[in-house]
Write a protein that holds these residues in place. Structure first.
Motif, PDB file in Angstrom:
ATOM      1  N   GLY A 110       0.890  -1.251  -0.007  1.00 29.51           N
ATOM      2  CA  GLY A 110       0.017  -0.042   0.092  1.00 29.51           C
ATOM      3  C   GLY A 110       0.908   1.205   0.041  1.00 29.51           C
ATOM      4  N   MET A 111       2.042   1.242  -0.739  1.00 26.57           N
ATOM      5  CA  MET A 111       2.891   2.332  -0.708  1.00 26.57           C
ATOM      6  C   MET A 111       3.234   2.655  -2.050  1.00 26.57           C
ATOM      7  N   SER A 112       3.062   3.880  -2.606  1.00 31.25           N
ATOM      8  CA  SER A 112       3.588   4.151  -4.151  1.00 31.25           C
ATOM      9  C   SER A 112       5.096   3.884  -4.524  1.00 31.25           C
ATOM     10  N   TYR A 113       5.023   3.003  -5.441  1.00 26.54           N
ATOM     11  CA  TYR A 113       6.489   2.974  -5.866  1.00 26.54           C
ATOM     12  C   TYR A 113       6.894   4.216  -6.674  1.00 26.54           C
ATOM     13  N   PHE A 168      11.288   8.987  19.901  1.00 22.42           N
ATOM     14  CA  PHE A 168      11.799   8.641  18.792  1.00 22.42           C
ATOM     15  C   PHE A 168      11.119   7.140  18.326  1.00 22.42           C
ATOM     16  N   PHE A 169      11.120   6.233  19.227  1.00 24.05           N
ATOM     17  CA  PHE A 169      10.566   4.881  18.947  1.00 24.05           C
ATOM     18  C   PHE A 169       9.213   4.829  18.747  1.00 24.05           C
ATOM     19  N   PRO A 170       8.469   5.669  19.760  1.00 24.63           N
ATOM     20  CA  PRO A 170       6.948   5.684  19.627  1.00 24.63           C
ATOM     21  C   PRO A 170       6.698   6.491  18.305  1.00 24.63           C
ATOM     22  N   ILE A 171       7.303   7.347  17.723  1.00 22.79           N
ATOM     23  CA  ILE A 171       7.106   7.880  16.589  1.00 22.79           C
ATOM     24  C   ILE A 171       7.175   7.260  15.496  1.00 22.79           C
ATOM     25  N   LEU A 172       8.016   6.203  15.517  1.00 23.17           N
ATOM     26  CA  LEU A 172       8.225   5.263  14.437  1.00 23.17           C
ATOM     27  C   LEU A 172       7.351   4.250  14.151  1.00 23.17           C
ATOM     28  N   THR A 173       6.396   4.093  15.122  1.00 20.82           N
ATOM     29  CA  THR A 173       5.161   3.291  15.058  1.00 20.82           C
ATOM     30  C   THR A 173       4.147   3.965  14.147  1.00 20.82           C
ATOM     31  N   LEU A 174       4.448   4.917  13.857  1.00 26.29           N
ATOM     32  CA  LEU A 174       3.389   5.749  12.817  1.00 26.29           C
ATOM     33  C   LEU A 174       4.186   5.933  11.574  1.00 26.29           C
ATOM     34  N   ALA A 175       5.157   5.599  11.460  1.00 28.50           N
ATOM     35  CA  ALA A 175       6.091   5.847  10.133  1.00 28.50           C
ATOM     36  C   ALA A 175       5.424   5.033   9.119  1.00 28.50           C
ATOM     37  N   GLY A 176       4.815   3.773   9.014  1.00 30.57           N
ATOM     38  CA  GLY A 176       4.180   3.093   7.765  1.00 30.57           C
ATOM     39  C   GLY A 176       3.056   3.778   7.423  1.00 30.57           C
ATOM     40  N   ILE A 177       2.037   4.383   8.341  1.00 29.67           N
ATOM     41  CA  ILE A 177       0.964   5.141   8.149  1.00 29.67           C
ATOM     42  C   ILE A 177       1.214   6.364   7.308  1.00 29.67           C
ATOM     43  N   ASP A 178       2.363   7.223   7.743  1.00 29.64           N
ATOM     44  CA  ASP A 178       2.691   8.445   7.273  1.00 29.64           C
ATOM     45  C   ASP A 178       3.298   8.359   6.011  1.00 29.64           C
ATOM     46  N   LEU A 179       4.005   7.298   5.623  1.00 36.09           N
ATOM     47  CA  LEU A 179       4.490   6.863   4.290  1.00 36.09           C
ATOM     48  C   LEU A 179       3.463   6.864   3.360  1.00 36.09           C
ATOM     49  N   ARG A 180       2.338   6.019   3.744  1.00 42.34           N
ATOM     50  CA  ARG A 180       1.361   5.945   2.733  1.00 42.34           C
ATOM     51  C   ARG A 180       0.443   7.282   2.632  1.00 42.34           C
ATOM     52  N   ARG A 181       0.392   7.961   3.736  1.00 44.03           N
ATOM     53  CA  ARG A 181      -0.365   9.022   3.587  1.00 44.03           C
ATOM     54  C   ARG A 181       0.493  10.022   2.596  1.00 44.03           C
ATOM     55  N   SER A 182       1.789   9.998   2.825  1.00 43.17           N
ATOM     56  CA  SER A 182       2.627  11.079   1.923  1.00 43.17           C
ATOM     57  C   SER A 182       2.769  10.362   0.698  1.00 43.17           C
ATOM     58  N   SER A 183       2.408   9.150   0.321  1.00 43.65           N
ATOM     59  CA  SER A 183       2.551   8.876  -0.962  1.00 43.65           C
ATOM     60  C   SER A 183       1.413   9.149  -1.588  1.00 43.65           C
ATOM     61  N   VAL A 184       0.173   9.078  -1.023  1.00 46.49           N
ATOM     62  CA  VAL A 184      -1.227   9.574  -1.806  1.00 46.49           C
ATOM     63  C   VAL A 184      -1.078  10.941  -2.075  1.00 46.49           C
ATOM     64  N   ARG A 185      -0.517  11.738  -1.013  1.00 51.32           N
ATOM     65  CA  ARG A 185      -0.658  13.052  -1.321  1.00 51.32           C
ATOM     66  C   ARG A 185       0.479  13.341  -2.504  1.00 51.32           C
ATOM     67  N   LEU A 235       4.293  -2.151  14.260  1.00 52.45           N
ATOM     68  CA  LEU A 235       5.559  -2.719  14.333  1.00 52.45           C
ATOM     69  C   LEU A 235       6.177  -2.570  12.660  1.00 52.45           C
ATOM     70  N   PHE A 236       5.150  -2.548  11.884  1.00 51.14           N
ATOM     71  CA  PHE A 236       5.726  -2.210  10.335  1.00 51.14           C
ATOM     72  C   PHE A 236       6.586  -0.998  10.461  1.00 51.14           C
ATOM     73  N   GLY A 237       6.129   0.041  10.951  1.00 51.78           N
ATOM     74  CA  GLY A 237       6.770   1.572  11.052  1.00 51.78           C
ATOM     75  C   GLY A 237       8.083   1.243  11.884  1.00 51.78           C
ATOM     76  N   LEU A 238       7.961   0.591  13.193  1.00 54.61           N
ATOM     77  CA  LEU A 238       9.085   0.378  13.698  1.00 54.61           C
ATOM     78  C   LEU A 238      10.422  -0.508  13.043  1.00 54.61           C
ATOM     79  N   TYR A 239       9.931  -1.232  12.148  1.00 55.16           N
ATOM     80  CA  TYR A 239      10.794  -2.145  11.533  1.00 55.16           C
ATOM     81  C   TYR A 239      11.591  -1.546  10.306  1.00 55.16           C
ATOM     82  N   LEU A 240      10.559  -0.517   9.678  1.00 54.08           N
ATOM     83  CA  LEU A 240      11.211   0.190   8.617  1.00 54.08           C
ATOM     84  C   LEU A 240      12.029   1.124   8.949  1.00 54.08           C
ATOM     85  N   GLY A 241      12.059   2.117  10.246  1.00 55.73           N
ATOM     86  CA  GLY A 241      12.783   2.754  10.908  1.00 55.73           C
ATOM     87  C   GLY A 241      13.911   2.386  11.336  1.00 55.73           C
ATOM     88  N   SER A 242      13.880   1.148  11.643  1.00 54.71           N
ATOM     89  CA  SER A 242      15.117   0.286  12.281  1.00 54.71           C
ATOM     90  C   SER A 242      15.980  -0.101  11.071  1.00 54.71           C
TER      91      SER A 242
END
Length: 347
Positions: A110-113, A168-185, A235-242
């Motif tokens: 669900g992320m724009s290539y 930082f680590f709590p913020i990373l849990t939102l990274a996956g959702i934020d990347l999807r939002r940013s890709s649509v925008r 956890l997906f966002g945390l993994y991407l950030g890691s």
């Protein structure tokens, strides 16, 4: 920390990067690795299929939360495959790479290539260069004291920036959702107009989102569905950030003009493990623990990065360029140290 710097000089018949590139090519490290990628696609595909089947078989069960955690790792591995495809490590030509990238990125996670390609290309061109690298632009986090003071983020934003190292680590849990939002925008915005087949990409993103929400709604009760979503996406966002944060954060942010080799080497770090953990790190981080080699040779197949390391490190020692590698724990300490310093003016 393991940094090597010497003043030894070598005969020059071209740029430093051209000399290094000839050594790497002579060692056969730019050759394709089709067998490796066939096996990797099969393993990741089988893991994804097993996750989907397990989801439907488990049904209304608290074990779904464990499956959500495993699915986050599978999503991360799909993202890493899309990354290799985007860098032409798998296919030589643009068309099969774009088709596979959209299947993995848009339809798979669900992320724009296309949006990510444009963003990541700018990162590779000028890593850690403020104003040029989108990965160090101020947002939920700031990377310099100047950004912290100049960003108009409101009271809540200033609070986050003030304590961003701890958050930082709590913020990373939102990274996956934020990347999807940013890709649509991004696809809908001005830059999105330059993305090939952006309406196809948006349609594939919609298919992914509809299928994901429909599966949760049909199989799980509302409370468990929300819990699954939170665990999976967090956890997906945390993994991407890691995967990505240890590679550049806390490294130099140059303001002067540099040649290609120095621009790539001094802004990146390698993450090394011990005799028993280095292979695990390589799999978990998709080879990006060899970030210096990846930035110098983005199209080099992932399994060759580890073999390129001694060649690159020796060359950097010969020309007096610092080559920085450290443990995973130390890399996080350096990254968090930068965040702490950047938020300092607000404290």
């Amino acid at each position: 920390m393991n940094t090597t710097t010497t003043d030894t000089t070598i005969p020059r018949t071209g740029s430093d990067f051209a000399l290094l590139s000839r050594r790497v090519s002579a060692a056969g490290l730019m050759r394709r690795r089709p067998g490796y990628y066939v096996l990797r696609f099969l393993l990741v595909g089988a893991s994804a299929a097993a996750t989907v089947v397990g989801f439907f078989l488990l049904g209304d069960s608290p074990w779904q939360l464990l499956l959500a955690a495993l699915a986050a790792v599978v999503y991360g591995q799909v993202a890493l495959l899309a990354h290799d495809v985007a860098h032409r490590q798998v296919f030589r030509t643009r068309r099969p790479a774009a088709i596979t990238g959209r299947i993995l990125g848009n339809l798979g996670i669900g992320m724009s290539y296309g949006w990510w390609m444009e963003k990541h290309t700018r990162h590779h061109a000028n890593p850690n260069h403020e104003g040029l690298d989108p990965d160090v632009e101020p947002g939920a986090l700031v990377w310099t004291g100047e950004q912290a003071l100049s960003t108009e983020s409101g009271r809540f934003g200033r609070f986050v920036h003030r304590h961003q190292a701890a958050l930082f680590f709590p913020i990373l849990t939102l990274a996956g959702i934020d990347l999807r939002r940013s890709s649509v925008r991004g696809l809908l915005g001005q830059r999105g107009a330059t993305v090939p087949l952006r309406w196809l990409e948006l349609a594939l993103l919609a298919v992914h989102a509809i299928a994901y929400v429909t599966a949760l709604s049909l199989v799980l009760p509302p409370g468990l569905a929300l819990a699954f979503f939170a665990v999976h996406q967090g956890l997906f966002g945390l993994y991407l950030g890691s995967i990505f944060a240890p590679n550049h954060k806390g490294m130099a942010m140059p303001t002067e003009r540099l040649d290609f080799l120095r621009k790539q080497v001094i802004t990146a770090r390698n993450v090394r493990g011990g005799a028993f953990t280095d292979g695990l790190l390589h799999v978990a981080l998709g080879g990006l623990n060899h970030q210096i080699e990846h930035h110098l040779f983005p199209s080099m197949p992932t399994p060759n990065l580890r073999e390129a390391r001694p060649v690159v490190r020796e060359f950097c020692a010969e020309i007096g360029v610092p080559y920085h590698e450290t443990s995973l724990g130390r890399s996080w300490a350096e990254a968090l140290g930068q965040l702490r310093r950047a938020g300092g003016p607000l404290r």
